[in-house]
Design an enzyme around this catalytic site. Structure first.
Site, PDB file in Angstrom:
ATOM      1  N   ALA A  38       0.833  -1.211   0.000  1.00  0.00           N
ATOM      2  CA  ALA A  38       0.000   0.000   0.000  1.00  0.00           C
ATOM      3  C   ALA A  38       0.867   1.260   0.000  1.00  0.00           C
ATOM      4  O   ALA A  38       0.557   2.237  -0.673  1.00  0.00           O
ATOM      5  CB  ALA A  38      -0.926  -0.008   1.208  1.00  0.00           C
ATOM      6  N   GLU A 117      24.991 -22.566 -13.628  1.00  0.00           N
ATOM      7  CA  GLU A 117      23.829 -21.702 -13.412  1.00  0.00           C
ATOM      8  C   GLU A 117      22.571 -22.461 -13.805  1.00  0.00           C
ATOM      9  O   GLU A 117      22.624 -23.321 -14.667  1.00  0.00           O
ATOM     10  CB  GLU A 117      23.906 -20.467 -14.331  1.00  0.00           C
ATOM     11  N   LYS A 119      19.387 -23.178 -15.950  1.00  0.00           N
ATOM     12  CA  LYS A 119      18.981 -22.767 -17.293  1.00  0.00           C
ATOM     13  C   LYS A 119      17.488 -22.477 -17.239  1.00  0.00           C
ATOM     14  O   LYS A 119      16.661 -23.379 -17.180  1.00  0.00           O
ATOM     15  CB  LYS A 119      19.271 -23.873 -18.309  1.00  0.00           C
ATOM     16  N   ASP A 121      13.820 -21.441 -18.310  1.00  0.00           N
ATOM     17  CA  ASP A 121      13.064 -21.724 -19.517  1.00  0.00           C
ATOM     18  C   ASP A 121      12.188 -20.522 -19.848  1.00  0.00           C
ATOM     19  O   ASP A 121      11.039 -20.441 -19.434  1.00  0.00           O
ATOM     20  CB  ASP A 121      12.212 -22.976 -19.277  1.00  0.00           C
ATOM     21  N   TYR A 228      22.294 -12.754 -17.118  1.00  0.00           N
ATOM     22  CA  TYR A 228      23.422 -13.683 -16.991  1.00  0.00           C
ATOM     23  C   TYR A 228      24.604 -13.398 -17.912  1.00  0.00           C
ATOM     24  O   TYR A 228      25.590 -14.104 -17.880  1.00  0.00           O
ATOM     25  CB  TYR A 228      22.981 -15.135 -17.183  1.00  0.00           C
ATOM     26  N   LYS A 317      20.993 -30.708 -20.285  1.00  0.00           N
ATOM     27  CA  LYS A 317      19.530 -30.843 -20.260  1.00  0.00           C
ATOM     28  C   LYS A 317      19.124 -31.830 -19.175  1.00  0.00           C
ATOM     29  O   LYS A 317      19.716 -32.907 -19.080  1.00  0.00           O
ATOM     30  CB  LYS A 317      19.050 -31.374 -21.613  1.00  0.00           C
ATOM     31  N   CYS A 411     -20.861 -46.307 -26.997  1.00  0.00           N
ATOM     32  CA  CYS A 411     -20.363 -44.927 -26.878  1.00  0.00           C
ATOM     33  C   CYS A 411     -20.804 -44.345 -25.530  1.00  0.00           C
ATOM     34  O   CYS A 411     -21.993 -44.369 -25.209  1.00  0.00           O
ATOM     35  CB  CYS A 411     -20.911 -44.083 -28.025  1.00  0.00           C
ATOM     36  N   CYS A 414     -23.524 -41.346 -26.436  1.00  0.00           N
ATOM     37  CA  CYS A 414     -24.849 -41.555 -27.039  1.00  0.00           C
ATOM     38  C   CYS A 414     -25.321 -43.003 -26.949  1.00  0.00           C
ATOM     39  O   CYS A 414     -26.446 -43.321 -27.323  1.00  0.00           O
ATOM     40  CB  CYS A 414     -24.852 -41.093 -28.486  1.00  0.00           C
ATOM     41  N   CYS A 429     -17.359 -44.364 -32.407  1.00  0.00           N
ATOM     42  CA  CYS A 429     -18.813 -44.280 -32.319  1.00  0.00           C
ATOM     43  C   CYS A 429     -19.310 -43.996 -33.735  1.00  0.00           C
ATOM     44  O   CYS A 429     -18.891 -43.011 -34.340  1.00  0.00           O
ATOM     45  CB  CYS A 429     -19.202 -43.146 -31.377  1.00  0.00           C
ATOM     46  N   CYS A 434     -24.005 -38.062 -32.901  1.00  0.00           N
ATOM     47  CA  CYS A 434     -23.616 -38.206 -31.486  1.00  0.00           C
ATOM     48  C   CYS A 434     -23.222 -36.817 -30.960  1.00  0.00           C
ATOM     49  O   CYS A 434     -22.421 -36.114 -31.583  1.00  0.00           O
ATOM     50  CB  CYS A 434     -22.434 -39.165 -31.385  1.00  0.00           C
TER      51      CYS A 434
HETATM   52  S1  IVH Z   1      24.239 -18.264 -21.603  1.00  0.00           S
HETATM   53  C1  IVH Z   1      26.055 -17.562 -26.088  1.00  0.00           C
HETATM   54  N1  IVH Z   1      22.998 -18.723 -19.382  1.00  0.00           N
HETATM   55  O1  IVH Z   1      19.388 -20.884 -23.074  1.00  0.00           O
HETATM   56  C2  IVH Z   1      24.806 -17.986 -25.410  1.00  0.00           C
HETATM   57  N2  IVH Z   1      21.766 -18.985 -21.401  1.00  0.00           N
HETATM   58  O2  IVH Z   1      19.887 -22.851 -25.172  1.00  0.00           O
HETATM   59  C3  IVH Z   1      24.890 -17.649 -23.963  1.00  0.00           C
HETATM   60  N3  IVH Z   1      19.432 -19.607 -21.065  1.00  0.00           N
HETATM   61  O3  IVH Z   1      19.481 -18.630 -25.746  1.00  0.00           O
HETATM   62  C4  IVH Z   1      23.724 -18.129 -23.253  1.00  0.00           C
HETATM   63  N4  IVH Z   1      19.478 -19.646 -18.880  1.00  0.00           N
HETATM   64  O4  IVH Z   1      17.962 -18.112 -23.775  1.00  0.00           O
HETATM   65  C5  IVH Z   1      22.886 -18.700 -20.722  1.00  0.00           C
HETATM   66  N5  IVH Z   1      22.037 -19.049 -17.312  1.00  0.00           N
HETATM   67  C6  IVH Z   1      21.927 -19.020 -18.631  1.00  0.00           C
HETATM   68  C7  IVH Z   1      20.722 -19.324 -19.295  1.00  0.00           C
HETATM   69  C8  IVH Z   1      20.687 -19.294 -20.688  1.00  0.00           C
HETATM   70  C9  IVH Z   1      18.724 -19.812 -19.956  1.00  0.00           C
HETATM   71  C10 IVH Z   1      18.891 -19.760 -22.438  1.00  0.00           C
HETATM   72  C11 IVH Z   1      19.200 -18.606 -23.357  1.00  0.00           C
HETATM   73  C12 IVH Z   1      19.879 -19.218 -24.550  1.00  0.00           C
HETATM   74  C13 IVH Z   1      19.418 -20.628 -24.452  1.00  0.00           C
HETATM   75  C14 IVH Z   1      20.370 -21.562 -25.166  1.00  0.00           C
END
Ligand code: IVH
Length: 668
Positions: A38, A117, A119, A121, A228, A317, A411, A414, A429, A434
């Site tokens: 607030a 780090e 990754k 999405d 990043y 991944k 079904c 129906c 069906c 239906c």
């Molecule tokens: S470094 C030269 N760090 O992953 C590219 N990318 O698959 C440097 N992403 O296009 C990317 N977290 O969109 C980097 N900690 C992270 C990330 C990251 C997500 C994504 C980013 C990149 C894609 C590649």
């Protein structure tokens, strides 16, 4: 002449902006808010009032602008000063070790410190600051050129509009825009309530929001930012390590994802990746892996990059997330073509950030192959976009009360006796009227690429069928505004919109109309091909299978399906009734001349140009746009991250160009 702003008002505006930026930083970067919402809102209101009274105080980077502005026509393109590359992927420890081996080799035997780090999405973006002020934000696009989404990114609360501390004159910061899981759930709940389609995952929701032409919509979606990396830097110094960079970015006011760790070598990095993987459920955002980077930026140059990705980093991944839950029952759904599909009804469970209540089981054979019984504890898996999937049963948890599932003989909607379609080997069906088939047929008819009736969602389709108001798609055109308004949860405005959409849909192109009929194997593309070839409904209905096969990409199976559909008396009756209300328009003939005349073009991968525009350009240049790559394809236009289609094109030696090459062919 600009009005003179009293000095006190100007000073107050500056102070308020500074104070609001400080609270934004405490909240979004440091996760340590000092004042209740607030009090923050009161500061915002005071500033907005001052700016309203004294318009010359306006500033594009004022926090009051975070609510977004007027809709735009489209996005400008931006050339990235330094390309935005992607990352090489690795799955599992061995592939990570193989990447590491290449790094060590590239550094003549030295083993460098690494940073792990999360990754995130989301969507990669580049943010440009000049003199510490945010001046431009762009999407990655194809890596060389992206879209200018400055106005949208300005609405991202965590994005600093003015930097703090010691910064270079020109600074480009790279990062990910994403949607936190809690905001994603809130957004989908709202959309469901409003009868709008839900987003499949937070990434799609974030990407949709960033590419909104109306930035006030972006503002309402509550996006988040994690920085990043860097792009262009001039007139100042930046840290020389990744771990140093992350800390420095934070000190300038950028939110980072956290959970980054510096590791001495490969083993430690792998352990850190495992820790992240185990923690992924507890993170407030979706992560699809870990990024492992060489810490010392000085070594990056020695390692270099391929055109696609740097060698100093790799994306590890994570395997799809699996959870355990109970299979409460199996519902059998009846689709538009009458096919019966078993759907698992689950004890609701959180999987990869989304609450899952249902999962498709495809067919009875699959259920048997997976050995799943009613009442079982099952393993559920969800990978990114993919629809949740039942992997198998946890046999050790059986109590003896579990029961095998049997497909019904009638079904469930129906009651007609189920037949096994000899071609599809799926139970069906056979009753064309239906209600379930009718509902599915109406929803297909309403699809955007068909008759484009956005206002007709599944709840409405269900009601009009259940109440007996609609017996086929033609009846939709007979309902009055009062009848629509009389339906449950139908506001006057939505009803009026739907009636207007129906009116507008009375002159579809012939191709859309054919697609809307829902003939099996006639997708959007085939509908258009048939329309272009025959030019009218009458001619198409008179065509035999041989004549049908003269159409590009129409083989014996499609021809038989089309003939079979028109041979059914109730289908002919539907077409007649529709043609009493709708006038399909001849497809605009493809240009017989033009740089791409006579060619079949297939698009794949991410492009800057929206796909619909690219298709329209190709067609205007005389090309036919295909969906899949075959020997008949003349040209493949491959954007970023093109996959299987590009592979096929290479294998079949079909000519491939990138987006620039494509525009070049058109002389643009
Ligand atoms: S470094 C030269 N760090 O992953 C590219 N990318 O698959 C440097 N992403 O296009 C990317 N977290 O969109 C980097 N900690 C992270 C990330 C990251 C997500 C994504 C980013 C990149 C894609 C590649």
């Amino acid at each position: 002449m600009a009005e003179a702003v009293p000095a006190a008002a100007r000073r107050r505006a500056v102070a308020l902006r500074r104070e609001i930026a400080r609270h934004d930083r405490l909240y979004y970067v440091l996760d340590r808010p000092e004042v209740p919402d607030a009090a923050y809102d009161a500061l915002m209101r005071e500033l907005a009032e001052l700016e309203r009274k004294h318009p010359s105080l306006a500033d594009a980077n004022s926090p009051t602008r975070r609510v977004g502005g007027l809709p735009r026509e489209g996005f400008e393109t931006v050339r990235h000063a330094l390309p935005m590359r992607s990352l090489e992927n690795a799955v599992g420890k061995e592939e990570l070790a193989a990447w590491h081996e290449r790094v060590v080799k590239g550094l003549a035997g030295m083993t460098p410190a690494l940073v792990v780090e999360p990754k995130l999405d989301g969507l990669a973006i580049s943010l440009r600051y000049e003199g510490g002020r945010f001046v431009r934000g762009a999407t990655r696009g194809d890596g060389d050129t992206g879209e200018d989404v400055t106005a949208n990114l300005r609405t991202v609360r965590g994005l600093p509009l003015e930097l703090e501390g010691d910064f270079p004159k020109v600074l480009e910061v790279r990062g990910e825009v994403y949607m936190a899981r809690s905001d994603f759930r809130r957004l989908n709940a709202q959309r469901e309530k409003a009868g709008e389609p839900c987003f499949a995952n937070p990434r799609n929701a974030a990407a949709g929001a960033v590419r909104q032409l109306d930035s006030s919509i972006t503002a309402s979606r509550r996006l988040a930012l994690a920085a990043y990396g860097l792009g262009e830097v001039a007139g100042g110094k930046v840290p020389g390590t990744q771990s140093g960079l992350l800390a420095w970015l934070k000190s300038l006011g950028f939110p980072t994802a956290g959970h980054a760790a510096r590791c001495a070598g490969l083993d430690e990095a792998w352990m850190q990746c495992e820790t992240l993987r185990e923690a992924r459920d507890d993170l407030p955002f979706d992560v699809d892996g870990a990024v492992v980077k060489v810490d010392d930026h000085g070594l990056w140059e020695a390692l270099g990059a391929t055109s696609r990705a740097p060698r100093w980093a790799v994306a590890l991944k994570f395997p799809p997330e699996q959870v355990m839950t109970r299979l409460l029952s199996i519902e059998v759904q009846v689709g538009r073509t009458g096919v019966l599909t078993p759907v698992a009804v689950l004890e609701p469970v959180l999987c990869a950030g989304v609450t899952v209540r249902h999962a498709t089981l495809h067919n009875a054979e699959q259920i048997e192959a997976k050995g799943v019984l009613l009442g079982d504890w099952i393993i559920l898996q969800r990978a990114g976009d993919v629809i949740p999937e039942v992997v198998g049963a946890v046999e050790s948890r059986r109590t003896g009360g579990e029961k095998p599932f049997r497909m019904p003989k009638t079904c469930p909607v129906c009651g007609s006796g189920v037949v096994k379609d000899p071609e599809l080997i799926k139970p069906r069906c056979p009753n064309a009227s239906c209600p379930a088939q009718l509902e599915g047929g109406l929803l297909h008819f309403a699809k955007r690429d068909a008759m484009d009736l956005a206002g007709l969602g599944d709840k409405l389709a269900h009601q009009v069928v259940a109440k007996g108001l609609v017996k086929d798609a033609a009846d939709l055109y007979e309902l009055t505004l009062e009848q629509w308004v009389g339906l449950d949860r139908m506001a006057e405005k939505s009803a009026a919109n739907l009636v207007a959409q129906l009116e507008r849909s009375r002159t579809p192109t012939l191709g859309r109309f054919l697609y809307a009929l829902g003939i099996r194997q006639v997708g959007e593309r085939t509908g258009k091909d048939l329309a272009e070839h025959f030019g009218s409904m009458e001619k198409l209905m008179a065509a035999d299978e041989e004549a049908l096969q003269k159409v590009p990409d129409v083989g014996p199976a499609v021809a038989a399906s089309v003939r079979g559909w028109f041979a059914e008396p109730h289908n002919r009756r539907l077409v007649e009734r529709l043609l009493e209300r709708i006038r399909p328009q001849a497809e605009s003939k493809r240009a017989a001349e033009g740089p791409l005349a006579g060619m079949t073009v297939v698009f794949t991968g991410a492009m800057i140009l929206p796909r619909a525009e690219a298709k329209a350009l190709a067609e205007a240049a005389g090309a036919r746009v295909g969906d899949s790559v075959s020997r008949k394809t003349s040209l493949v236009v491959a954007g970023a991250d093109a996959g299987a289609k590009l592979e096929t094109a290479k294998r079949l030696e079909v000519k491939v160009v990138d987006e620039k090459g494509f525009l070049g062919l058109l002389g643009r």
